[in-house]
Design a protein around this motif. Structure first.
Motif, mmCIF file in Angstrom:
data_model
loop_
_atom_site.group_PDB
_atom_site.id
_atom_site.type_symbol
_atom_site.label_atom_id
_atom_site.label_comp_id
_atom_site.label_asym_id
_atom_site.label_seq_id
_atom_site.Cartn_x
_atom_site.Cartn_y
_atom_site.Cartn_z
ATOM 1 N N ASP A 132 34.845 77.000 43.836
ATOM 2 C CA ASP A 132 35.222 78.153 43.125
ATOM 3 C C ASP A 132 33.749 78.882 42.413
ATOM 4 O O ASP A 132 33.612 79.998 42.430
ATOM 5 C CB ASP A 132 36.111 77.923 41.905
ATOM 6 C CG ASP A 132 37.714 77.913 42.311
ATOM 7 O OD1 ASP A 132 38.025 78.202 43.380
ATOM 8 O OD2 ASP A 132 38.352 77.265 41.533
ATOM 9 N N ARG A 133 32.934 77.982 42.003
ATOM 10 C CA ARG A 133 31.799 78.293 41.468
ATOM 11 C C ARG A 133 30.894 79.219 42.538
ATOM 12 O O ARG A 133 30.434 80.176 42.240
ATOM 13 C CB ARG A 133 30.922 77.383 40.792
ATOM 14 C CG ARG A 133 29.589 77.506 39.973
ATOM 15 C CD ARG A 133 29.300 76.537 39.230
ATOM 16 N NE ARG A 133 29.010 75.200 39.910
ATOM 17 C CZ ARG A 133 29.680 73.999 39.895
ATOM 18 N NH1 ARG A 133 30.918 74.022 39.071
ATOM 19 N NH2 ARG A 133 29.605 73.254 40.757
ATOM 20 N N ALA A 134 30.892 78.313 43.723
ATOM 21 C CA ALA A 134 29.970 78.870 44.866
ATOM 22 C C ALA A 134 30.504 80.341 45.252
ATOM 23 O O ALA A 134 29.584 81.388 45.408
ATOM 24 C CB ALA A 134 30.145 78.044 46.189
ATOM 25 N N ILE A 135 31.817 80.603 45.327
ATOM 26 C CA ILE A 135 32.282 81.616 45.697
ATOM 27 C C ILE A 135 32.059 83.027 44.506
ATOM 28 O O ILE A 135 31.708 84.027 44.547
ATOM 29 C CB ILE A 135 33.725 81.860 46.088
ATOM 30 C CG1 ILE A 135 34.035 81.120 47.130
ATOM 31 C CG2 ILE A 135 34.313 83.344 46.123
ATOM 32 C CD1 ILE A 135 33.420 81.351 48.209
ATOM 33 N N ALA A 136 32.251 82.422 43.389
ATOM 34 C CA ALA A 136 31.849 83.476 42.164
ATOM 35 C C ALA A 136 30.348 83.672 42.202
ATOM 36 O O ALA A 136 30.200 85.022 41.637
ATOM 37 C CB ALA A 136 32.362 82.629 40.958
ATOM 38 N N GLU A 137 29.572 82.984 42.454
ATOM 39 C CA GLU A 137 28.092 83.360 42.245
ATOM 40 C C GLU A 137 27.656 83.960 43.490
ATOM 41 O O GLU A 137 26.863 84.962 43.558
ATOM 42 C CB GLU A 137 27.256 82.039 42.414
ATOM 43 C CG GLU A 137 27.479 81.084 41.014
ATOM 44 C CD GLU A 137 26.606 79.916 40.844
ATOM 45 O OE1 GLU A 137 25.962 79.694 41.974
ATOM 46 O OE2 GLU A 137 26.328 79.186 39.768
ATOM 47 N N PHE A 138 28.380 83.683 44.730
ATOM 48 C CA PHE A 138 28.148 84.759 45.809
ATOM 49 C C PHE A 138 28.480 85.978 45.586
ATOM 50 O O PHE A 138 27.905 87.136 46.140
ATOM 51 C CB PHE A 138 29.022 84.286 46.923
ATOM 52 C CG PHE A 138 28.983 85.018 48.197
ATOM 53 C CD1 PHE A 138 27.937 85.299 48.838
ATOM 54 C CD2 PHE A 138 30.264 85.453 48.656
ATOM 55 C CE1 PHE A 138 28.114 86.095 50.021
ATOM 56 C CE2 PHE A 138 30.330 86.384 49.554
ATOM 57 C CZ PHE A 138 29.225 86.881 50.397
ATOM 58 N N LEU A 139 29.760 86.312 45.075
ATOM 59 C CA LEU A 139 30.442 87.612 44.663
ATOM 60 C C LEU A 139 29.326 88.366 43.840
ATOM 61 O O LEU A 139 29.088 89.585 43.903
ATOM 62 C CB LEU A 139 31.632 87.439 44.122
ATOM 63 C CG LEU A 139 32.737 86.943 45.011
ATOM 64 C CD1 LEU A 139 33.988 86.779 44.202
ATOM 65 C CD2 LEU A 139 32.852 87.990 46.199
ATOM 66 N N ALA A 140 28.892 87.279 42.974
ATOM 67 C CA ALA A 140 27.819 88.317 41.776
ATOM 68 C C ALA A 140 26.428 88.689 42.774
ATOM 69 O O ALA A 140 26.150 89.793 41.965
ATOM 70 C CB ALA A 140 27.403 87.191 40.563
ATOM 71 N N ASP A 141 26.216 87.652 43.489
ATOM 72 C CA ASP A 141 25.035 87.822 44.062
ATOM 73 C C ASP A 141 25.173 89.262 45.157
ATOM 74 O O ASP A 141 24.145 90.202 45.069
ATOM 75 C CB ASP A 141 24.612 86.848 45.130
ATOM 76 C CG ASP A 141 23.260 87.123 45.890
ATOM 77 O OD1 ASP A 141 22.345 87.198 45.231
ATOM 78 O OD2 ASP A 141 23.397 87.362 47.227
ATOM 79 N N CYS A 142 25.945 89.355 45.550
ATOM 80 C CA CYS A 142 26.662 90.665 46.573
ATOM 81 C C CYS A 142 26.630 92.078 45.751
ATOM 82 O O CYS A 142 26.134 92.842 46.111
ATOM 83 C CB CYS A 142 28.008 90.500 47.131
ATOM 84 S SG CYS A 142 27.964 89.336 48.620
#
Length: 216
Positions: free
Chosen positions: A162-172
């Motif tokens: 979940d954290r990896a996807i959340a950080e990826f979304l923030a990066d995008c």
């Protein structure tokens, strides 16, 4: 990374961001705290040149009359001196950099937007500019990250996914790009060993869309 960021964020300004955020990382980890200020004249010629590029980036971003530019430059100068004065050369992971970068943007009152050059830039800007995260660290005079654990030893729990996807979304969002499976594949490659692979994410959630829905 946007064309504007590639054009307007100089390589030295990128390196300055790495040094600045590395100091932030140390300050919140095992260090007694960075000094409030330092004398720019005591920095090496290369670091002074880097500082000048950071000043140019901040001025373009915040305006020449902004008091935030002056205060931030003092903090950046102190960060350079702090990092260079360490007995052991420090390092920083790309994911840690991006997490701390967001707190810096908040303190500057800056928001990332497509078509705008924002300092500090993303870790992907550093990767694009220098070829890899470790090459960017090396160019900044920092220690490179050690090779990750052997294949088969990486373990991620549900919270890590979940954290990896959340950080990826923030990066995008910060770069103004779409959160596609292909984009995550590239993101995971740049953060190898720190986040689950794209294939692992799809297997864990059942589909890419399910992964996105799980953290929205």
């Amino acid at each position: 990374m946007s064309d504007s960021e590639r054009t307007h964020t100089s390589s030295l300004a990128v390196l300055g961001a790495l040094l600045f955020i590395t100091a932030r990382s140390l300050d919140t980890a095992d260090a007694p705290g960075t000094p409030a200020s330092a004398d720019p004249a005591k920095l090496s010629p290369t670091d002074r040149e880097t500082l000048a590029e950071v000043e140019a980036a901040l001025t373009a971003q915040l305006g020449e009359s902004s008091s935030t530019v002056t205060s931030t430059l003092a903090e950046v100068t102190a960060a350079f001196a702090f990092v260079r004065g360490r007995a052991e050369v420090p390092s920083l992971t790309a994911s840690r950099y991006d997490a701390l970068r967001r707190t810096v943007l908040d303190s500057l009152g800056a928001t990332s937007a497509q078509g705008a050059a924002i300092w500090p830039p993303t870790s992907q800007t550093a990767v694009q500019r220098f070829g890899s995260w470790n090459e960017a660290l090396k160019s900044a005079g920092l220690a490179t990250n050690r090779v990750g654990r052997a294949k088969g030893q990486l373990r991620f729990d549900a919270a890590a996914y979940d954290r990896a996807i959340a950080e990826f979304l923030a990066d995008c969002e910060s770069r103004g790009v779409g959160a596609t499976y292909k984009a995550y594949t590239e993101y995971a490659a740049e953060h190898k060993g720190e986040v689950p692979s794209a294939a692992a994410v799809r297997k864990f959630y059942g589909s890419w869309n399910a992964a996105l829905a799980a953290v929205e």
